[in-house]
Motif scaffolding. Structure first.
Motif, PDB file in Angstrom:
ATOM      1  N   ALA A   1       0.821  -1.214   0.000  1.00 20.48           N
ATOM      2  CA  ALA A   1       0.000   0.000   0.000  1.00 20.48           C
ATOM      3  C   ALA A   1       0.853   1.261   0.000  1.00 20.48           C
ATOM      4  O   ALA A   1       0.496   2.268  -0.622  1.00 20.48           O
ATOM      5  CB  ALA A   1      -0.934  -0.010   1.214  1.00 20.48           C
ATOM      6  N   LEU A   2       1.999   1.214   0.686  1.00 28.01           N
ATOM      7  CA  LEU A   2       2.876   2.383   0.776  1.00 28.01           C
ATOM      8  C   LEU A   2       3.947   2.407  -0.310  1.00 28.01           C
ATOM      9  O   LEU A   2       4.718   3.362  -0.395  1.00 28.01           O
ATOM     10  CB  LEU A   2       3.551   2.407   2.150  1.00 28.01           C
ATOM     11  CG  LEU A   2       2.612   2.599   3.354  1.00 28.01           C
ATOM     12  CD1 LEU A   2       3.348   2.319   4.652  1.00 28.01           C
ATOM     13  CD2 LEU A   2       2.032   4.006   3.366  1.00 28.01           C
ATOM     14  N   GLY A   3       4.014   1.337  -1.110  1.00 28.54           N
ATOM     15  CA  GLY A   3       5.016   1.299  -2.184  1.00 28.54           C
ATOM     16  C   GLY A   3       6.428   1.101  -1.681  1.00 28.54           C
ATOM     17  O   GLY A   3       7.376   1.656  -2.241  1.00 28.54           O
ATOM     18  N   ILE A   4       6.590   0.315  -0.616  1.00 26.31           N
ATOM     19  CA  ILE A   4       7.903   0.083  -0.005  1.00 26.31           C
ATOM     20  C   ILE A   4       8.409  -1.295  -0.422  1.00 26.31           C
ATOM     21  O   ILE A   4       7.673  -2.283  -0.378  1.00 26.31           O
ATOM     22  CB  ILE A   4       7.819   0.172   1.531  1.00 26.31           C
ATOM     23  CG1 ILE A   4       7.404   1.577   1.948  1.00 26.31           C
ATOM     24  CG2 ILE A   4       9.145  -0.206   2.166  1.00 26.31           C
ATOM     25  CD1 ILE A   4       7.087   1.701   3.405  1.00 26.31           C
ATOM     26  N   HIS A   5       9.671  -1.365  -0.817  1.00 21.76           N
ATOM     27  CA  HIS A   5      10.266  -2.628  -1.232  1.00 21.76           C
ATOM     28  C   HIS A   5      11.587  -2.817  -0.502  1.00 21.76           C
ATOM     29  O   HIS A   5      12.356  -1.879  -0.340  1.00 21.76           O
ATOM     30  CB  HIS A   5      10.513  -2.640  -2.743  1.00 21.76           C
ATOM     31  CG  HIS A   5       9.276  -2.399  -3.553  1.00 21.76           C
ATOM     32  ND1 HIS A   5       8.325  -3.367  -3.771  1.00 21.76           N
ATOM     33  CD2 HIS A   5       8.820  -1.281  -4.185  1.00 21.76           C
ATOM     34  CE1 HIS A   5       7.341  -2.874  -4.504  1.00 21.76           C
ATOM     35  NE2 HIS A   5       7.616  -1.603  -4.770  1.00 21.76           N
ATOM     36  N   ARG A   6      11.830  -4.048  -0.076  1.00 23.38           N
ATOM     37  CA  ARG A   6      13.091  -4.367   0.594  1.00 23.38           C
ATOM     38  C   ARG A   6      14.242  -4.357  -0.415  1.00 23.38           C
ATOM     39  O   ARG A   6      14.101  -4.828  -1.534  1.00 23.38           O
ATOM     40  CB  ARG A   6      13.007  -5.741   1.265  1.00 23.38           C
ATOM     41  CG  ARG A   6      14.265  -6.079   2.074  1.00 23.38           C
ATOM     42  CD  ARG A   6      14.275  -7.532   2.469  1.00 23.38           C
ATOM     43  NE  ARG A   6      13.409  -7.831   3.574  1.00 23.38           N
ATOM     44  CZ  ARG A   6      13.743  -7.691   4.855  1.00 23.38           C
ATOM     45  NH1 ARG A   6      14.930  -7.215   5.172  1.00 23.38           N
ATOM     46  NH2 ARG A   6      12.913  -8.017   5.808  1.00 23.38           N
ATOM     47  N   GLN A   7      15.368  -3.811   0.016  1.00 21.14           N
ATOM     48  CA  GLN A   7      16.557  -3.778  -0.827  1.00 21.14           C
ATOM     49  C   GLN A   7      17.057  -5.201  -1.093  1.00 21.14           C
ATOM     50  O   GLN A   7      17.115  -6.036  -0.199  1.00 21.14           O
ATOM     51  CB  GLN A   7      17.656  -2.975  -0.140  1.00 21.14           C
ATOM     52  CG  GLN A   7      18.973  -2.929  -0.887  1.00 21.14           C
ATOM     53  CD  GLN A   7      20.059  -2.261  -0.072  1.00 21.14           C
ATOM     54  OE1 GLN A   7      19.795  -1.688   0.972  1.00 21.14           O
ATOM     55  NE2 GLN A   7      21.287  -2.349  -0.532  1.00 21.14           N
ATOM     56  N   ARG A   8      17.411  -5.466  -2.343  1.00 18.44           N
ATOM     57  CA  ARG A   8      17.968  -6.768  -2.698  1.00 18.44           C
ATOM     58  C   ARG A   8      19.493  -6.704  -2.655  1.00 18.44           C
ATOM     59  O   ARG A   8      20.079  -5.702  -3.033  1.00 18.44           O
ATOM     60  CB  ARG A   8      17.511  -7.196  -4.091  1.00 18.44           C
ATOM     61  CG  ARG A   8      16.034  -7.533  -4.167  1.00 18.44           C
ATOM     62  CD  ARG A   8      15.679  -8.102  -5.520  1.00 18.44           C
ATOM     63  NE  ARG A   8      14.297  -8.513  -5.584  1.00 18.44           N
ATOM     64  CZ  ARG A   8      13.850  -9.694  -5.189  1.00 18.44           C
ATOM     65  NH1 ARG A   8      14.686 -10.582  -4.707  1.00 18.44           N
ATOM     66  NH2 ARG A   8      12.574 -10.016  -5.282  1.00 18.44           N
ATOM     67  N   ILE A   9      20.117  -7.774  -2.208  1.00 16.71           N
ATOM     68  CA  ILE A   9      21.584  -7.831  -2.171  1.00 16.71           C
ATOM     69  C   ILE A   9      22.062  -9.007  -3.006  1.00 16.71           C
ATOM     70  O   ILE A   9      21.383 -10.025  -3.117  1.00 16.71           O
ATOM     71  CB  ILE A   9      22.112  -7.944  -0.731  1.00 16.71           C
ATOM     72  CG1 ILE A   9      21.649  -9.250  -0.082  1.00 16.71           C
ATOM     73  CG2 ILE A   9      21.716  -6.768   0.103  1.00 16.71           C
ATOM     74  CD1 ILE A   9      22.424  -9.612   1.146  1.00 16.71           C
ATOM     75  N   CYS A  10      23.225  -8.841  -3.606  1.00 16.60           N
ATOM     76  CA  CYS A  10      23.846  -9.897  -4.413  1.00 16.60           C
ATOM     77  C   CYS A  10      25.299 -10.025  -3.989  1.00 16.60           C
ATOM     78  O   CYS A  10      26.209  -9.532  -4.689  1.00 16.60           O
ATOM     79  CB  CYS A  10      23.732  -9.587  -5.892  1.00 16.60           C
ATOM     80  SG  CYS A  10      22.039  -9.457  -6.490  1.00 16.60           S
ATOM     81  N   PRO A  11      25.591 -10.631  -2.838  1.00 21.53           N
ATOM     82  CA  PRO A  11      26.981 -10.742  -2.387  1.00 21.53           C
ATOM     83  C   PRO A  11      27.790 -11.660  -3.303  1.00 21.53           C
ATOM     84  O   PRO A  11      27.253 -12.601  -3.888  1.00 21.53           O
ATOM     85  CB  PRO A  11      26.843 -11.328  -0.975  1.00 21.53           C
ATOM     86  CG  PRO A  11      25.538 -12.039  -0.990  1.00 21.53           C
ATOM     87  CD  PRO A  11      24.647 -11.274  -1.918  1.00 21.53           C
ATOM     88  N   ARG A  12      29.089 -11.359  -3.404  1.00 21.59           N
ATOM     89  CA  ARG A  12      29.978 -12.161  -4.232  1.00 21.59           C
ATOM     90  C   ARG A  12      30.973 -12.966  -3.399  1.00 21.59           C
ATOM     91  O   ARG A  12      31.908 -13.532  -3.939  1.00 21.59           O
ATOM     92  CB  ARG A  12      30.728 -11.252  -5.203  1.00 21.59           C
ATOM     93  CG  ARG A  12      29.801 -10.538  -6.179  1.00 21.59           C
ATOM     94  CD  ARG A  12      30.567  -9.700  -7.175  1.00 21.59           C
ATOM     95  NE  ARG A  12      29.669  -9.016  -8.100  1.00 21.59           N
ATOM     96  CZ  ARG A  12      30.068  -8.215  -9.083  1.00 21.59           C
ATOM     97  NH1 ARG A  12      31.369  -7.984  -9.247  1.00 21.59           N
ATOM     98  NH2 ARG A  12      29.194  -7.640  -9.880  1.00 21.59           N
TER      99      ARG A  12
END
Length: 283
Positions: A179-190
């Motif tokens: 509803a608030l348009g909030i998305h969790r940050q995605r991480i791609c560790p190497r």
């Protein structure tokens, strides 16, 4: 005689400087040693194992309901129904992914959340009614109605009530974020990473790319049964309810997650530096 006296004074000054420098060097070594001392954080064991890696702290995006009342009731109802359909689509997708990778047991939580949304006498009708009668915003109506439902389930006290309450709490956070348009940050560790999260849901575990995630620590409590099953299947140590971590963790520090004992050991944390700063001031 004057030259001799000046020479003696200079000699004692020189000796004093040598002694102070020696003491400072000794204290500096102690300072570095204190900075490198691992600091231990205790938590609750969810999935056993012991892994090492670089620390990665990923805070949750803030979820704040700013608009409480609205005059545009019809628009809010349409917005809520859009959020509802998006949530159903996501839950069905996660259910299919969980069944494929982990089996029916791990997917029960998504089935439970879908049953809440598809129930004929569900909370969704109550949310629409709050928007119509009280002119609440969709976000505020979701927060209020689902919050009351979670509290009611927690008063039951048995295992089934707690599991259903945890599932409803995760569903509430999903609806609010949509509803608030909030998305969790995605991480791609190497490289091998010890991931530290504010919160962790079953949906996060299903959709997470865990190829380089050596272990996971969570500050808040988690829905234990499905997460323990998923983490065990993926062979990821998981510890929840880590205490005294806020403001003391830094990216890139060497860390060890000993989930067998429910411990997170981190080198060079703020706590170790604060202890070492006292020694530096004494120098």
């Amino acid at each position: 005689q004057k030259k001799a006296a000046d020479s003696r004074r200079n000699w004692w000054k020189f000796c004093r400087i040598i002694l102070l420098n020696a003491a400072a060097a000794e204290k500096s070594t102690e300072f570095k040693r204190r900075c490198d001392m691992p600091v231990t954080f205790e938590g609750k064991v969810i999935s056993c194992g012991r892994q090492e890696g670089k620390l990665f702290w990923l805070p949750d995006p803030p979820v704040r309901v700013a608009v409480l009342k609205t005059e545009f009731v019809d628009a809010e109802v349409i917005h809520f129904k859009t959020v509802l359909s998006a949530a159903k689509e996501k839950l069905e997708k996660w259910y299919a992914m969980a069944v494929k990778e982990f089996g029916e047991k791990a997917a029960d939580i998504f089935d439970m959340q879908l049953s809440i949304l598809y129930d004929e006498c569900s909370l969704t009708d109550s949310v629409v009614e709050l928007i119509d009668t009280e002119h609440m915003s969709a976000e505020k109506a979701i927060e209020y109605q689902f919050g009351c439902f979670v509290q009611l389930l927690r008063t039951v006290g048995d295992k089934g009530g707690r599991e259903r309450a945890d599932a409803a709490e995760e569903l509430k956070q999903l609806l609010l974020s949509l509803a608030l348009g909030i998305h969790r940050q995605r991480i791609c560790p190497r490289e091998d990473t010890i991931l530290i999260l504010q919160s962790l849901s079953a949906a996060d575990m299903v959709s997470m790319d865990c190829r380089y995630i050596a272990g996971i620590g969570v500050l808040a409590g988690v829905t234990e049964e499905p997460l323990a099953f998923m983490a065990k299947q993926r062979k990821i140590p998981l510890v929840s309810e880590l205490r005294d971590c806020r403001g003391r963790l830094y990216h890139g520090r060497n860390a060890v997650l000993d989930a067998d004992a429910g411990l997170l050991l981190v080198r060079g944390t703020k706590g170790g530096k604060e202890c070492a700063e006292k020694i530096k001031k004494q120098v």
